[in-house]
Write a protein that holds these residues in place. Structure first.
Motif, PDB file in Angstrom:
ATOM      1  N   GLU A 157       0.855  -1.190   0.000  1.00 21.80           N
ATOM      2  CA  GLU A 157       0.000   0.000   0.000  1.00 21.80           C
ATOM      3  C   GLU A 157       0.886   1.233   0.000  1.00 21.80           C
ATOM      4  O   GLU A 157       1.855   1.318   0.758  1.00 21.80           O
ATOM      5  N   ALA A 177       0.186   6.821  11.462  1.00 18.23           N
ATOM      6  CA  ALA A 177      -1.247   6.672  11.186  1.00 18.23           C
ATOM      7  C   ALA A 177      -1.518   5.414  10.364  1.00 18.23           C
ATOM      8  O   ALA A 177      -2.487   4.692  10.601  1.00 18.23           O
ATOM      9  N   LYS A 178      -0.650   5.156   9.410  1.00 13.35           N
ATOM     10  CA  LYS A 178      -0.818   3.958   8.575  1.00 13.35           C
ATOM     11  C   LYS A 178      -0.540   2.693   9.373  1.00 13.35           C
ATOM     12  O   LYS A 178      -1.307   1.720   9.307  1.00 13.35           O
ATOM     13  N   ALA A 209      -0.722   2.169  12.418  1.00 11.84           N
ATOM     14  CA  ALA A 209      -1.713   1.960  13.481  1.00 11.84           C
ATOM     15  C   ALA A 209      -2.886   1.099  13.015  1.00 11.84           C
ATOM     16  O   ALA A 209      -3.595   0.510  13.830  1.00 11.84           O
ATOM     17  N   THR A 210      -3.067   0.997  11.715  1.00  9.44           N
ATOM     18  CA  THR A 210      -4.154   0.146  11.208  1.00  9.44           C
ATOM     19  C   THR A 210      -3.871  -1.331  11.472  1.00  9.44           C
ATOM     20  O   THR A 210      -4.773  -2.161  11.365  1.00  9.44           O
ATOM     21  N   GLN A 267      -2.286  -3.340   9.637  1.00 10.68           N
ATOM     22  CA  GLN A 267      -2.287  -4.144   8.414  1.00 10.68           C
ATOM     23  C   GLN A 267      -0.898  -4.565   7.959  1.00 10.68           C
ATOM     24  O   GLN A 267      -0.762  -5.460   7.138  1.00 10.68           O
ATOM     25  N   TYR A 299       6.102  -0.371  16.970  1.00  6.25           N
ATOM     26  CA  TYR A 299       5.682  -1.443  16.055  1.00  6.25           C
ATOM     27  C   TYR A 299       6.827  -2.447  15.848  1.00  6.25           C
ATOM     28  O   TYR A 299       7.387  -2.540  14.757  1.00  6.25           O
TER      29      TYR A 299
END
Lengths: 415, 415
Positions: free
Chosen positions: A155, A172-173, A175-176, A178, A207
Motif C-alpha cells: 500500500e 497513522a498507517k 496503526a491500522t 495491516q 511497532y
C-alpha cells in the motif's frame, strides 16, 4: 595493501593521451559535445595524486560519481579465489571497518548487484502480510511497483515530490495493524529530499513486528546512520554513490529480527536470501561469487574514510553541500525540497517544478558545464528539466567543488 | 578506446614491489605460504605485455581465472552515467560482438550479478508447472535446491558425478509431459564434465513448450555455442570464467519463446525480470545500474576475442586443454569424467574418487605448485581431495600452460 607507487601511477596517467573525438570517445553523457574537450578538462587534482581526467567529463551527477585513481588502483588488484583464505582475510578485515561506519555490531553484507537487487530482496525476505511503501520520489515510488511484482501486498503512502516522509503519517498507517513491513528511502535521489530517519525509526519501538526497510543509497557514508541505535531492520546502499566506488556492489545490514522474520518467509530464493548472506558471513564469504574488485576497492575506501574520520567526513559533505546551496541562492534559484529536508549529498535545484526562483534552459546549462569538463544532472523522471541536480558525494572537497561551481558560474554567464 | 600506453603500463607494473610477507600480503588461496614468493613468481608474460605477477599467485583454478593487464586497463576507465549517451554507445557497440560470439540475432543481456542470479532468474521467469533439473555435479545439483527455494515444483534427473547428462534420459523424463522447463549445465565445473549439449538441445524440437535453460558458465567463449542453431531458450555465463574478466557480471541470452513464457509468469520481481532486460536492451541500457567497469572490460575483451578469431580461440582452448590431459597421463593419473565427456576448459583429475590411476596428497601438491607461483584447485564438494582441477580458461596460451605444467612437474618430483 601492495600497489603501484605514487610516482608510477602518475607517470601512467600522464602518458594517457587526451581524447579528441566528439564526446571524448564515447564517454560523454547527454549527447555529442560540440567540440573536443578543452585544456581545462586536464587538471591536477591534489586529492587524486596526479594529472586527472584524460578528457573525461568529471561526474557531478548523483551517481555514479567520480572514482579516484586510488580507488581504481585497489579495484584492479589481481584476482583471488573467492573460497580461499585470501578472500576470507580480505572480507574479515573489511567487516569491522564497515561496522564502524554504520555504528553496528551486526555483520555487514556485500551483495554483487545494484541496490535494486537488495531493495527487492528485502521485500521477498521480509514481507508476509503487507508492506507500506513510503513514496516521495521516483525511486521510492518505484519500490511499490517492485513489491507488487514480487507478488506481495503493498500500500502506498504517497507525499508530493519535494516533500519528506514524516513519522506522523507513517504512524497513522501502521496503526491500522495491516502492515508487517515498511519501505522508506532516506535520501530520495530524484528529488534531493532527505527524510527525517530518526523520527521514522523511533516508531519501530511502537511497532516491533513491522520490518523497517531503509534505503540509504545516496546517504550512507556521507551522513551519520547509526544502525543499531536507530533500531531499524534493513539498511542498504550502492557503492557508486557516497562511497565513490564504481557501481556493481551493494552494502547492507540486517537486524536479528529481520533474519528471524526471513526464516519464516517462503520462496526467498537463493541469490538474495538474507539467511544465506548470514550463513556465509559467518565464514567470511558471500553466498555466490562476489565482485572481488569491488571488495578490494571498498576495503581501500574504508581505510580512507576511517583515516579522514567519520565526523570529519560528515562535516565535509555538509560544507560542500552548503557551497552548492549558496551557489543556488546566488544565482536566484530556489531549492526543490521543502525547507529543512534538503539532502546533504546532492542538491536538487528548482527550475520551474514549483513556483519561485529562476528558470533556465537546463540542457543548455548542462552542455556549457560539460564543455568545461563537468557533468551535472538535468533532472529525473517527471521533474526532468524542471529541476537539475548537482552531487557533492564521495571524495569531493571544498577545492574541487569550487572548480565545479566556477565552471557553473561561467556557464550561467553564457545562458 | 583510449588508455595508457604500453610503455607507461609496463613502467607502472615494473615499479610494483614484490610482496614479501606470508601469503603475499593476504592474497594466497589455501593457507599461509611457507615462504615468500620466489623470484619465479616474477615473470615476463608476452601475452600481458609487461612484467607480471607482483608476487601474486597466478590463478589456474576454474574461476575466477587470471585477469590480464589489458583487461584491467579497460576495467578501470573513468565512470560514466548509465543512462547517458556514453553508456548507450558502449552498450550498442558491445552488442554485435556478443551476438557474433554466441551466433545469435537475439539481444545479449548483461546482469550485474554472479551466474547464480540469472540461474535463479531463469527459474522465476520461466517455470510455471515443473522444472526438470539435470544433475551431474555440485552446481547442477544445487540448481534443484534453488528451484525449490523459489517455490517451484522441481524433479531431479540425477546421474553419478563424473557422468554426463544424455539426451535419452532427458527424453524419457520429458515424455511424461509433466515439465515446462529443464535446467542443464553444459560444462559442470565441479566434475570437469562437458555434457553433449547438441543432442540435448535437439530435443527442443520434440518439446517446444519446454524451456531449455542451459548454464554455460565455464564454457561460453571457449567452445562454440551457437545459440540460435541450438534452439535453446536461455544460455548464460559468468564473466570470471572463460572470458577472463573479474567476477561480477553475467552474460545471458533468451529466446523469443522465453520472453513470451515470462510474460505469463507472475511474481518475476524486477531485478532479474527478463522482460525488463529486453525493454532496456531496446534502449541500449540495463534495468538497474550496471557494473560499468565490467561492461568496459567485456567490450575490450570481445575485441580481443574477435581479433583472435572464434575458431582460433576454440582451437587454442582445445590445445591447451590437451596439454593438461597429456600431463595427467604422463604422471599416471586418470581423468575423473567419463571418457569422451571431458571439459575443454578445465581438467578434473581423478585422485581416488574412482578406481584407477595414481593418488597423491592434493593439499601438498597444491602447496608445492603455489610456491612456484600458480594456484590449482584441490577438488570441490564431496570429491574435494579425491580429485584436483586445473583450468586452461581465458587468455592462457601453450607458452603459459607450459610454465604451469613445468611447475607441476617440479612439484610432483617433491611429493
Amino acid at each position: 595493501m601492495a600497489g603501484p607507487s605514487e610516482k608510477s601511477w602518475t607517470l601512467l596517467k600522464a602518458s594517457v593521451q587526451p581524447r579528441t573525438g566528439p564526446c571524448g570517445g564515447g564517454t560523454c553523457q547527454t549527447g555529442p559535445a560540440v567540440k573536443p574537450f578543452p585544456a581545462a578538462a586536464w587538471r591536477l587534482d591534489p586529492t587524486r595524486g596526479g594529472p586527472f581526467c584524460m578528457g573525461h567529463v568529471k561526474l557531478h551527477i548523483p551517481g555514479p560519481v567520480e572514482v579516484s585513481e586510488r580507488t581504481f588502483r585497489a579495484f584492479c588488484q589481481p584476482m583471488i579465489g573467492h573460497r580461499g583464505q585470501g578472500f576470507k582475510d580480505l572480507y574479515a578485515r573489511l567487516q569491522p571497518k564497515l561496522q564502524q561506519l554504520l555504528y553496528t555490531r551486526r555483520p555487514v553484507y556485500l551483495s554483487t548487484s545494484s541496490a535494486w537487487g537488495v531493495m527487492e530482496a528485502a521485500i521477498r525476505n521480509l514481507v508476509k502480510r503487507k508492506v507500506l511503501t513510503c513514496m516521495c520520489g521516483a525511486f521510492s515510488d518505484k519500490w511499490y511497483d517492485v513489491a507488487l511484482r514480487c507478488g506481495k501486498q503493498a500500500e502506498p503512502l504517497q507525499v508530493p515530490w519535494g516533500s519528506p516522509i514524516r513519522a506522523e503519517a507513517v504512524d497513522a498507517k501502521l496503526a491500522t495493524g495491516q502492515f508487517d513491513a515498511l519501505t522508506v528511502i532516506h535520501n530520495e535521489t530524484s528529488t534531493g529530499v532527505m527524510s527525517p530517519i530518526e523520527e521514522i525509526a523511533a516508531l519501530k519501538r511502537k511497532y516491533p513486528d513491522v520490518m523497517f526497510i531503509v534505503d540509504t543509497v545516496s546517504s550512507m557514508s556521507a551522513v551519520k546512520l547509526p544502525f543499531d541505535e536507530l533500531g531499524i531492520d534493513v539498511m542498504l546502499a550502492g557503492t557508486q554513490k557516497a562511497f565513490a566506488l564504481p557501481p556493481g556492489m551493494t552494502v547492507f545490514v540486517c537486524s536479528e529480527a529481520a533474519l528471524e522474520r526471513a526464516a519464516t518467509v517462503p520462496d526467498r530464493g537463493y541469490y538474495f536470501d538474507f539467511l544465506e548472506f548470514q550463513k556465509n558471513a559467518e565464514q567470511n564469504m558471500t553466498p555466490s561469487t562476489p565482485s572481488i574488485a569491488h571488495v578490494y576497492a571498498l576495503d581501500a575506501k574504508m581505510d580512507e574514510i576511517l583515516a579522514e574520520g567519520l565526523e570529519a567526513r560528515f562535516e565535509r559533505h555538509r560544507r560542500t553541500n552548503q557551497m552548492v546551496r549558496d551557489w543556488t541562492a546566488r544565482h536566484g534559484f530556489t531549492l526543490f525540497p521543502d525547507p529543512g529536508f534538503e539532502s546533504r549529498t546532492l542538491t536538487c535545484i528548482n527550475n520551474g517544478a514549483k513556483p519561485g526562483g529562476r528558470v533556465v534552459d537546463v540542457p543548455r546549462l548542462q552542455q556549457l558545464v560539460r564543455e568545461r569538463g563537468f557533468l551535472i544532472d538535468g533532472g529525473y523522471g517527471k521533474i526532468k528539466g524542471k529541476t537539475f541536480r548537482v552531487s557533492n558525494m564521495g571524495d569531493e572537497t571544498e577545492a574541487t567543488m569550487a572548480e565545479l561551481l566556477a565552471a557553473m558560474d561561467e556557464a550561467m554567464k553564457l545562458l
